[in-house]
Design a protein around this motif. Structure first.
Motif, PDB file in Angstrom:
ATOM      1  N   ALA A 111      34.205  27.463  27.400  1.00 32.66           N
ATOM      2  CA  ALA A 111      35.091  28.213  28.286  1.00 32.66           C
ATOM      3  C   ALA A 111      36.112  28.951  27.440  1.00 32.66           C
ATOM      4  O   ALA A 111      36.550  28.461  26.399  1.00 32.66           O
ATOM      5  N   PHE A 112      36.450  30.133  27.882  1.00 29.04           N
ATOM      6  CA  PHE A 112      37.469  30.920  27.200  1.00 29.04           C
ATOM      7  C   PHE A 112      38.311  31.601  28.265  1.00 29.04           C
ATOM      8  O   PHE A 112      37.874  31.806  29.412  1.00 29.04           O
ATOM      9  N   GLY A 113      39.525  31.958  27.900  1.00 26.91           N
ATOM     10  CA  GLY A 113      40.390  32.618  28.856  1.00 26.91           C
ATOM     11  C   GLY A 113      41.569  33.271  28.174  1.00 26.91           C
ATOM     12  O   GLY A 113      41.893  32.951  27.024  1.00 26.91           O
ATOM     13  N   VAL A 114      42.205  34.171  28.877  1.00 25.98           N
ATOM     14  CA  VAL A 114      43.418  34.804  28.376  1.00 25.98           C
ATOM     15  C   VAL A 114      44.309  35.117  29.571  1.00 25.98           C
ATOM     16  O   VAL A 114      43.834  35.472  30.657  1.00 25.98           O
ATOM     17  N   ARG A 115      45.589  34.924  29.370  1.00 18.55           N
ATOM     18  CA  ARG A 115      46.577  35.169  30.419  1.00 18.55           C
ATOM     19  C   ARG A 115      47.741  35.925  29.806  1.00 18.55           C
ATOM     20  O   ARG A 115      48.262  35.524  28.752  1.00 18.55           O
ATOM     21  N   THR A 116      48.157  37.009  30.439  1.00 16.49           N
ATOM     22  CA  THR A 116      49.348  37.737  30.004  1.00 16.49           C
ATOM     23  C   THR A 116      50.454  37.493  31.025  1.00 16.49           C
ATOM     24  O   THR A 116      50.207  37.486  32.229  1.00 16.49           O
ATOM     25  N   LYS A 174      61.413  37.350  37.816  1.00 12.72           N
ATOM     26  CA  LYS A 174      60.159  37.897  38.336  1.00 12.72           C
ATOM     27  C   LYS A 174      59.113  37.849  37.236  1.00 12.72           C
ATOM     28  O   LYS A 174      59.366  38.311  36.113  1.00 12.72           O
ATOM     29  N   THR A 175      57.954  37.271  37.553  1.00 10.47           N
ATOM     30  CA  THR A 175      56.886  37.147  36.560  1.00 10.47           C
ATOM     31  C   THR A 175      55.583  37.678  37.145  1.00 10.47           C
ATOM     32  O   THR A 175      55.177  37.276  38.244  1.00 10.47           O
ATOM     33  N   LEU A 176      54.941  38.573  36.410  1.00 15.14           N
ATOM     34  CA  LEU A 176      53.626  39.095  36.768  1.00 15.14           C
ATOM     35  C   LEU A 176      52.633  38.625  35.718  1.00 15.14           C
ATOM     36  O   LEU A 176      52.808  38.877  34.519  1.00 15.14           O
ATOM     37  N   SER A 177      51.588  37.915  36.172  1.00 10.34           N
ATOM     38  CA  SER A 177      50.579  37.371  35.267  1.00 10.34           C
ATOM     39  C   SER A 177      49.211  37.941  35.629  1.00 10.34           C
ATOM     40  O   SER A 177      48.863  38.024  36.813  1.00 10.34           O
ATOM     41  N   LEU A 178      48.448  38.309  34.628  1.00  9.14           N
ATOM     42  CA  LEU A 178      47.057  38.722  34.792  1.00  9.14           C
ATOM     43  C   LEU A 178      46.198  37.789  33.953  1.00  9.14           C
ATOM     44  O   LEU A 178      46.591  37.403  32.833  1.00  9.14           O
ATOM     45  N   PHE A 179      45.038  37.413  34.475  1.00 12.01           N
ATOM     46  CA  PHE A 179      44.214  36.455  33.738  1.00 12.01           C
ATOM     47  C   PHE A 179      42.734  36.782  33.889  1.00 12.01           C
ATOM     48  O   PHE A 179      42.294  37.424  34.846  1.00 12.01           O
ATOM     49  N   PHE A 180      41.990  36.304  32.891  1.00  9.46           N
ATOM     50  CA  PHE A 180      40.528  36.419  32.895  1.00  9.46           C
ATOM     51  C   PHE A 180      39.965  35.194  32.188  1.00  9.46           C
ATOM     52  O   PHE A 180      40.499  34.765  31.159  1.00  9.46           O
ATOM     53  N   SER A 181      38.907  34.617  32.747  1.00 14.32           N
ATOM     54  CA  SER A 181      38.287  33.458  32.110  1.00 14.32           C
ATOM     55  C   SER A 181      36.794  33.490  32.329  1.00 14.32           C
ATOM     56  O   SER A 181      36.287  34.117  33.274  1.00 14.32           O
ATOM     57  N   GLY A 182      36.097  32.790  31.464  1.00 15.80           N
ATOM     58  CA  GLY A 182      34.648  32.672  31.580  1.00 15.80           C
ATOM     59  C   GLY A 182      34.182  31.306  31.135  1.00 15.80           C
ATOM     60  O   GLY A 182      34.777  30.695  30.238  1.00 15.80           O
ATOM     61  N   VAL A 231      39.117  36.462  41.789  1.00 18.88           N
ATOM     62  CA  VAL A 231      37.731  36.799  42.121  1.00 18.88           C
ATOM     63  C   VAL A 231      36.831  36.032  41.175  1.00 18.88           C
ATOM     64  O   VAL A 231      37.033  36.055  39.941  1.00 18.88           O
ATOM     65  N   THR A 232      35.850  35.344  41.719  1.00 19.13           N
ATOM     66  CA  THR A 232      34.941  34.513  40.924  1.00 19.13           C
ATOM     67  C   THR A 232      33.507  35.012  41.099  1.00 19.13           C
ATOM     68  O   THR A 232      33.055  35.236  42.233  1.00 19.13           O
ATOM     69  N   TRP A 233      32.835  35.176  39.977  1.00 16.79           N
ATOM     70  CA  TRP A 233      31.406  35.540  39.989  1.00 16.79           C
ATOM     71  C   TRP A 233      30.639  34.476  39.208  1.00 16.79           C
ATOM     72  O   TRP A 233      30.999  34.154  38.070  1.00 16.79           O
ATOM     73  N   LYS A 234      29.634  33.908  39.849  1.00 19.55           N
ATOM     74  CA  LYS A 234      28.892  32.813  39.233  1.00 19.55           C
ATOM     75  C   LYS A 234      27.405  33.083  39.333  1.00 19.55           C
ATOM     76  O   LYS A 234      26.887  33.416  40.409  1.00 19.55           O
ATOM     77  N   ASP A 235      26.715  32.927  38.205  1.00 21.50           N
ATOM     78  CA  ASP A 235      25.265  33.146  38.170  1.00 21.50           C
ATOM     79  C   ASP A 235      24.666  32.235  37.113  1.00 21.50           C
ATOM     80  O   ASP A 235      24.978  32.367  35.922  1.00 21.50           O
ATOM     81  N   ASP A 236      23.827  31.336  37.560  1.00 23.15           N
ATOM     82  CA  ASP A 236      23.140  30.419  36.656  1.00 23.15           C
ATOM     83  C   ASP A 236      24.132  29.705  35.744  1.00 23.15           C
ATOM     84  O   ASP A 236      24.932  28.904  36.210  1.00 23.15           O
ATOM     85  N   ILE A 278      26.669  30.923  33.898  1.00 25.63           N
ATOM     86  CA  ILE A 278      27.899  31.626  33.541  1.00 25.63           C
ATOM     87  C   ILE A 278      28.787  31.775  34.775  1.00 25.63           C
ATOM     88  O   ILE A 278      28.303  32.018  35.881  1.00 25.63           O
ATOM     89  N   THR A 279      30.082  31.602  34.575  1.00 25.26           N
ATOM     90  CA  THR A 279      31.085  31.789  35.631  1.00 25.26           C
ATOM     91  C   THR A 279      32.218  32.634  35.071  1.00 25.26           C
ATOM     92  O   THR A 279      32.766  32.327  34.011  1.00 25.26           O
ATOM     93  N   LEU A 280      32.552  33.692  35.781  1.00 21.64           N
ATOM     94  CA  LEU A 280      33.634  34.575  35.366  1.00 21.64           C
ATOM     95  C   LEU A 280      34.695  34.614  36.460  1.00 21.64           C
ATOM     96  O   LEU A 280      34.379  34.654  37.654  1.00 21.64           O
TER      97      LEU A 280
END
Length: 990
Positions: A659-664, A637-645, A505-510, A512-514
């Motif tokens: 830009a920053f991000g983290v992935r587990t 089997k691999t389950l990954s969750l991620f967040f970036s901005g 899911v991507t949210w973009k405003d001016d 910033i992009t998350l």
């Protein structure tokens, strides 16, 4: 700007996606003398709104092939325009990214993707010695499994047993673009310490309407001597008011290569006795490890010797079929649904004709060692000589089906879901992987062979003397002296089934992009090996026949089996060394059929059958049996969750892009193998160098393990001026061990040799390599289509997987040649030490105005704090492999429809890995080094008309040879002479 505005408006009204274009689609789409400007969508653009992510980039007017500028459309020229697009992707990327756009690959068609990638800074290639084809890449010193290759952001299944793909299975035609991410995008993957390579394929809405193109070419390898074809076709259309689209492409590629090879199968380390050395005055010589023996007989002197020496010609036919179908539904501006299928089937068939001689360390006499302990000359009494023939076939088939849904919910919110199923097969169906015949003479006809090394492995191969039956060189290939020996059938059969799903899911405003999302993969790898080693049928007619005095084997063999010979005179031009006069040409299948025709040795007495060799159950047919120790099933089997901005800001007047991000990543593993233990070892009466092993019953062995890691990343890009920018990147990445290494079983195989008992085992609890990565870069874009960049990088890598070799007894089984418990060299893997890799990439691209001339130049210089020292015998199995300085230079001319490019690629010597073809030494896994290489390639094309162009290519114009060596430079392992290849072809667009 008027032309650009009209252009964009026209295509937005049709709700188009303008993503990367295939080479022939680009040609098919051009109006007379022009081509549309195109920016390949990179992996890091996923999630941006449809039209914004794929809208055409702005480009200035450039001359058409006729030399006239137009203003009705955005006009670009082939190579220069693609270089500018590559530059733009690199300049604006969040992290460190290099790219190749569609026209660049299509306009200069390389044999495969790896050949194209080697032009990028920090990227070098590995070649198949037998074919000269690029099969893998190394990025910043990390090769093979350290790099992840994706198709449109998806992992690819591969049945080869590792995590890398074989790039010779990926054609460069009909690719929209390639992005090489040297710093990770956490929303895509963080499972590559080297780089992530994302290959983007074309889709129907990249360019709407009807498009079609065909290409045809013929290639000639100078030694193979005949032309073989490559044919390609692409058709694309959109319809139903541009709401539906379909694209289909098909490519058939064939490469024939005749390669001359001289080899030493391995340089085992061990101990010599003083009586074996040249100048020894000992009355007798009985080398032994016994501490009570005479001093001259005790094996106390460190040294290395060649296990087997020979030469062969390999005649390879490489056929590849690639097919792709893509369907798209675009019912509204904000919704795109894509269903695609990629198919590839590569069949490599190789006929091999050669000879080989076998050496045992305790049998060597008159040994002369150099300062490093290498046996540079010796003699061996009774040396057997084998003439070998093989028919090898490897089929690698892969099919991937994927579904992607991308929905712009609002102007700020985008949702993307992507799922794929893929399966890969190695040697599907009833394929026989290798059919090998081995004939020759030994025993009473063995020769007091001489062996001599005169120079390093990049200059000469060893010389042998006093060859032929009982040293009679005139009878070297005399059919009356040649008898049957061993017969080997062997097939590796693997499958890899991969299921994956990714949602973001991507949210973009001016400014910033998350992004937030997750990814799930389920990978199941199955492996087994079938061979005549397992049932011991390979020794059915060993012994060389009556003239050998060894009591079994058939001699002479029918003269109808022989189909001529291959001269070994000037076999590797430019290399010193002396070889025997020739090798024989014969069919291993015809040889096996002849032995089968002799009848069932269980029902009748068949002269020559090896009745005393433990060949039980052989009824005349050479059938394969499954090796229980080779059976392996691994599920991961691999389950990954991620967040970036991503955020835009300023430091003073300087724009800052952060830009920053983290992935587990949580990974769960289950591995199942088949275990058995040796009970009895017997020595073959037919051939005293052969051993047979009996085993206990097979028992299943399984193991489960899991691990979780958090992988953060930070990317900063500061625009100091409008031409100069600085970068800083920091991240943590991992590389998982090859699936084939996760076997929970230590396996002892049949088909062993005297003095060379070995086994191997996996480790299901292996953890991935972990790396902390840092980049600091400066990039100066001083004029259009030109730049200079310097990138300093550092990688701290831990959990290195060490493939060490230990000498072990197994179950107290006795070695019949010594009367003592058998000692096996067992190869196993463990997580071990850490190391730091540091280096610098320097890249310079220069286009000289509108002259048409320009060049690309880059160099990569790397080192480590844990270098490998070959003189330290105890340092085995650990080093940073693949590290080598490299440099590339591409000079080109591109104007008035004519393009010419010369590419010079250099790579310094590097350590490829540990383990040799026969690695049975006392000092652990022996290293394999690849010698320095330098290759020159030329390509050219000309636009004859607006729709028709011709192209040509000359590869390896300087006749570069690939050579490798062992622990020291004079320990030659292989030298391959695969010659030059010439290609001439044409494209036509509709």
């Amino acid at each position: 700007m008027v032309a650009r505005t009209a252009f964009v408006a026209a295509f937005v009204s049709r709700r188009t996606l303008m993503a990367g274009v295939s080479p022939l689609m680009a040609l098919a789409m051009v109006s007379p003398g022009t081509a549309f400007a195109q920016t390949a969508t990179t992996a890091q653009q996923a999630g941006t709104p449809q039209d914004q992510a794929t809208a055409p980039s702005e480009a200035d007017n450039s001359p058409s092939p006729s030399g006239e500028a137009t203003t009705a459309d955005i006009v670009v020229t082939g190579l220069r325009s693609s270089l500018q697009r590559n530059l733009d992707i690199k300049r604006t990327a969040t992290g460190v990214v290099d790219a190749i756009s569609a026209e660049d690959i299509g306009k200069f068609p390389d044999s495969n993707v790896a050949a194209s990638l080697q032009r990028l800074p920090g990227v070098s290639i590995q070649r198949s010695g037998a074919r000269g084809e690029p099969t893998g890449i190394t990025v910043r010193g990390f090769g093979g499994d350290f790099n992840t290759t994706l198709y449109d952001g998806r992992r690819i299944s591969t049945a080869t047993g590792g995590r890398q793909i074989d790039f010779s299975t990926v054609g460069s035609d009909f690719i929209g673009g390639i992005s090489v991410l040297k710093t990770p995008d956490v929303t895509l993957a963080s499972s590559s310490i080297g780089a992530t390579v994302d290959i983007q394929f074309p889709k129907p809405f990249d360019h709407p309407g009807f498009r079609a193109a065909v290409s045809a070419s013929g290639s000639l390898q100078d030694r193979a001597g005949h032309v073989v074809p490559t044919l390609g076709a692409l058709v694309s259309d959109t319809f139903a008011d541009d709401t539906l689209g379909i694209l289909s492409s098909f490519i058939y590629t064939r490469r024939d290569t005749d390669t001359n090879r001289v080899y030493v199968s391995g340089w085992p380390g061990g101990n010599f006795a003083p009586c074996q050395l040249t100048g020894s005055t000992a009355a007798t010589c009985n080398p032994t490890t016994s501490a009570t023996a005479a001093a001259s007989d005790r094996r106390t002197l460190t040294g290395w010797f060649p296990q087997q020496y020979g030469a062969e010609q390999q005649r390879t036919q490489d056929e590849r079929v690639d097919g792709r179908v893509a369907l798209q539904w675009h019912p509204s501006d904000g919704l795109m649904v894509t269903l695609d299928n990629n198919f590839s089937r590569q069949t490599i068939s190789t006929d091999i004709y050669g000879f080989g001689v076998w050496f045992s360390q305790e049998s060597l006499r008159n040994v002369k060692q150099d300062a490093n302990g290498t046996a540079v000359s010796f003699t061996q009494a009774g040396s057997p000589t084998d003439f070998t023939a093989a028919m090898n076939k490897q089929i690698l088939q892969t099919n991937q089906t994927g579904l992607n849904v991308k929905w712009d919910v609002t102007d700020k919110l985008t949702v993307e879901a992507d799922g794929a199923y893929a399966k890969s097969w190695l040697n599907p169906g009833n394929t026989i992987g290798s059919s090998n015949g081995d004939i020759g003479y030994g025993g009473a006809l063995g020769t007091n062979l001489g062996f001599n090394i005169t120079a390093d492995s990049n200059k000469a191969f060893p010389s042998i003397s006093n060859f032929g039956p009982v040293g009679n060189g005139g009878r070297w290939a005399d059919p009356t002296a040649i008898g049957s020996h061993v017969t080997v059938l062997q097939t590796q059969k693997n499958t890899d089934e991969l299921k994956q799903f990714r949602g973001v899911v991507t949210w973009k405003d001016d400014n910033i992009t998350l992004k937030a999302g997750g990814q799930y993969t389920d990978d199941t790898f199955n492996l087994l090996n079938r061979s005549t080693f397992t049932n011991n049928f390979w020794q059915a007619y060993a012994g060389y026949g009556a003239p050998s005095g060894q009591g079994s084997g058939v001699s002479p063999l029918p003269s109808s089996l022989y189909q001529g010979s291959i001269s070994l005179n000037n076999f590797i031009p430019g290399f010193g060394g002396t070889l025997p006069p020739s090798v024989l040409i014969y069919s291993p299948q015809a040889y096996q059929n002849y032995l089968t025709s002799l009848g069932n040795p269980q029902a009748q007495n068949v002269p020559g059958f090896n009745y005393n060799g433990g060949v039980n159950g052989f009824t005349g047919q050479f059938t394969e049996a499954v090796d229980p120790g080779s059976i392996l099933s691994v599920n991961e089997k691999t389950l990954s969750l991620f967040f970036s901005g991503k955020m835009e800001g300023q430091i003073g007047s300087m724009p800052l892009h952060a830009a920053f991000g983290v992935r587990t990543e949580n990974t769960r593993l289950r591995s199942i193998g088949q275990g058995r233990a040796p009970t009895v070892i017997t020595r073959s009466a037919a051939d005293p160098t052969l051993l047979s092993i009996a085993f206990t019953d097979v028992q299943p062995i399984s193991n489960r393990s899991s691990y979780t890691y958090v992988l953060p990343s930070v990317d900063l890009r500061l625009e100091v001026t409008d031409k100069l920018q600085l970068r800083f990147d920091a991240s943590r990445t991992l590389t998982r061990p090859a699936l084939s290494l996760l076997n929970p079983v230590v396996g002892i195989g049949n088909g062993q040799r005297v003095g060379a008992l070995s086994g191997s085992g996996g480790n299901p609890n292996l953890k991935p390599y972990l790396a902390s990565n840092f980049d600091v870069a400066a990039e100066w874009y001083y004029q259009r289509n030109s730049y200079i960049a310097v990138d300093l990088f550092l990688k701290n890598v831990s959990n290195f997987i060490v493939g060490g070799v230990t000498n072990q007894t197994v179950g107290g089984v006795i070695d019949p040649t010594t009367g003592n418990p058998a000692v096996f060299a067992i190869t196993a893997q463990v997580n071990g030490p850490d190391a730091t890799v540091r280096g610098v990439e320097i890249a310079w691209q220069q286009v000289f105005g509108d002259s048409g001339f320009g060049f690309q130049a880059n160099g990569t210089f790397v080192n480590t704090n844990k270098p490998y020292d070959p003189k330290v015998v105890g340092q085995s199995g650990f080093a940073v492999t693949g590290l080598a300085n490299s440099a590339n230079f591409v000079g080109f001319y591109d104007k008035n429809g004519f393009q010419f490019r010369t590419a010079l690629n250099w790579r310094d010597e590097y350590l490829a890995g540990f383990g040799q073809n026969q690695n049975t030494g006392s000092y652990g896994a022996e290293p394999t080094f690849v010698n320095q290489s330098f290759q020159v390639d030329l390509t050219s094309s000309y636009d004859v008309t607006k729709n028709f162009s011709i192209f040509g290519e000359a590869l390896n114009l300087n006749k570069n040879k690939q050579s490798t060596h062992g622990r020291f430079k004079n320990q030659l392992l292989d030298v391959f002479d695969y010659g030059r290849r010439f290609t001439l072809g044409a494209r036509y667009r509709f």
